[in-house]
Design a protein around this motif. Sequence first.
Motif, mmCIF file in Angstrom:
data_model
loop_
_atom_site.group_PDB
_atom_site.id
_atom_site.type_symbol
_atom_site.label_atom_id
_atom_site.label_comp_id
_atom_site.label_asym_id
_atom_site.label_seq_id
_atom_site.Cartn_x
_atom_site.Cartn_y
_atom_site.Cartn_z
ATOM 1 N N GLU A 34 8.718 -28.315 28.578
ATOM 2 C CA GLU A 34 7.387 -27.702 28.758
ATOM 3 C C GLU A 34 7.464 -26.272 29.261
ATOM 4 O O GLU A 34 6.859 -25.367 28.697
ATOM 5 C CB GLU A 34 6.548 -28.548 29.720
ATOM 6 N N GLU A 35 8.212 -26.050 30.304
ATOM 7 C CA GLU A 35 8.320 -24.696 30.864
ATOM 8 C C GLU A 35 9.015 -23.745 29.898
ATOM 9 O O GLU A 35 8.691 -22.572 29.832
ATOM 10 C CB GLU A 35 9.050 -24.727 32.205
ATOM 11 N N TYR A 36 9.994 -24.240 29.158
ATOM 12 C CA TYR A 36 10.728 -23.395 28.220
ATOM 13 C C TYR A 36 9.817 -22.883 27.107
ATOM 14 O O TYR A 36 9.891 -21.731 26.722
ATOM 15 C CB TYR A 36 11.902 -24.179 27.621
ATOM 16 N N TRP A 37 8.951 -23.752 26.592
ATOM 17 C CA TRP A 37 8.113 -23.385 25.458
ATOM 18 C C TRP A 37 6.801 -22.730 25.860
ATOM 19 O O TRP A 37 6.101 -22.181 25.032
ATOM 20 C CB TRP A 37 7.820 -24.614 24.593
ATOM 21 N N LYS A 38 6.453 -22.805 27.142
ATOM 22 C CA LYS A 38 5.185 -22.237 27.590
ATOM 23 C C LYS A 38 5.225 -20.715 27.406
ATOM 24 O O LYS A 38 6.101 -20.047 27.954
ATOM 25 C CB LYS A 38 4.929 -22.575 29.055
ATOM 26 N N PRO A 39 4.309 -20.192 26.614
ATOM 27 C CA PRO A 39 4.331 -18.735 26.409
ATOM 28 C C PRO A 39 3.942 -17.976 27.679
ATOM 29 O O PRO A 39 3.149 -18.452 28.481
ATOM 30 C CB PRO A 39 3.290 -18.511 25.309
ATOM 31 N N ILE A 40 4.531 -16.842 27.840
ATOM 32 C CA ILE A 40 4.200 -15.985 28.979
ATOM 33 C C ILE A 40 3.278 -14.899 28.460
ATOM 34 O O ILE A 40 3.704 -13.997 27.741
ATOM 35 C CB ILE A 40 5.470 -15.377 29.595
ATOM 36 N N ILE A 41 2.015 -15.037 28.803
ATOM 37 C CA ILE A 41 1.029 -14.061 28.351
ATOM 38 C C ILE A 41 0.386 -13.461 29.588
ATOM 39 O O ILE A 41 -0.160 -14.168 30.424
ATOM 40 C CB ILE A 41 -0.043 -14.712 27.454
ATOM 41 N N GLU A 42 0.487 -12.172 29.693
ATOM 42 C CA GLU A 42 -0.129 -11.486 30.818
ATOM 43 C C GLU A 42 -1.249 -10.596 30.298
ATOM 44 O O GLU A 42 -1.234 -10.198 29.135
ATOM 45 C CB GLU A 42 0.912 -10.675 31.581
ATOM 46 N N PRO A 43 -2.212 -10.304 31.135
ATOM 47 C CA PRO A 43 -3.313 -9.451 30.694
ATOM 48 C C PRO A 43 -2.816 -8.060 30.296
ATOM 49 O O PRO A 43 -1.823 -7.571 30.837
ATOM 50 C CB PRO A 43 -4.212 -9.361 31.934
ATOM 51 N N ALA A 44 -3.514 -7.467 29.352
ATOM 52 C CA ALA A 44 -3.168 -6.109 28.918
ATOM 53 C C ALA A 44 -3.471 -5.125 30.046
ATOM 54 O O ALA A 44 -4.451 -5.280 30.776
ATOM 55 C CB ALA A 44 -3.952 -5.743 27.673
ATOM 56 N N SER A 45 -2.625 -4.121 30.150
ATOM 57 C CA SER A 45 -2.839 -3.074 31.150
ATOM 58 C C SER A 45 -3.995 -2.185 30.673
ATOM 59 O O SER A 45 -4.372 -2.217 29.498
ATOM 60 C CB SER A 45 -1.577 -2.233 31.317
ATOM 61 N N PRO A 46 -4.552 -1.368 31.548
ATOM 62 C CA PRO A 46 -5.609 -0.446 31.125
ATOM 63 C C PRO A 46 -5.147 0.478 29.989
ATOM 64 O O PRO A 46 -5.907 0.764 29.072
ATOM 65 C CB PRO A 46 -5.921 0.362 32.391
ATOM 66 N N GLU A 47 -3.885 0.902 30.035
ATOM 67 C CA GLU A 47 -3.358 1.767 28.971
ATOM 68 C C GLU A 47 -3.302 1.007 27.647
ATOM 69 O O GLU A 47 -3.636 1.551 26.590
ATOM 70 C CB GLU A 47 -1.951 2.272 29.329
ATOM 71 N N GLU A 48 -2.867 -0.253 27.694
ATOM 72 C CA GLU A 48 -2.804 -1.067 26.477
ATOM 73 C C GLU A 48 -4.200 -1.321 25.916
ATOM 74 O O GLU A 48 -4.410 -1.263 24.700
ATOM 75 C CB GLU A 48 -2.091 -2.392 26.758
ATOM 76 N N CYS A 49 -5.168 -1.578 26.799
ATOM 77 C CA CYS A 49 -6.560 -1.765 26.359
ATOM 78 C C CYS A 49 -7.078 -0.512 25.664
ATOM 79 O O CYS A 49 -7.749 -0.603 24.631
ATOM 80 C CB CYS A 49 -7.455 -2.122 27.548
#
Length: 75
Positions: A34-49
Amino acid sequence: MTETALRKELHSMIDSMPDQFIRAIVPLISCITEEYWKPIIEPASPEECAMIEERAKEYETNPGSFVPWKKVRRG
């Protein structure tokens, strides 16, 4: 024994298991991986937005300037 050999042995064991045992080990394997396959998605930074917004406006203005993903992927 190497990891590759262990994987082959594990695959062989699973391939030869009766169906009821396969159903029994699915929760165990799911729990372990479960932990291995769990994607790591973090919010976009202001620059990325800002970059996303800029590209979206660019696409609205001139959609023909963008290359379809299928064409990019073929290289």
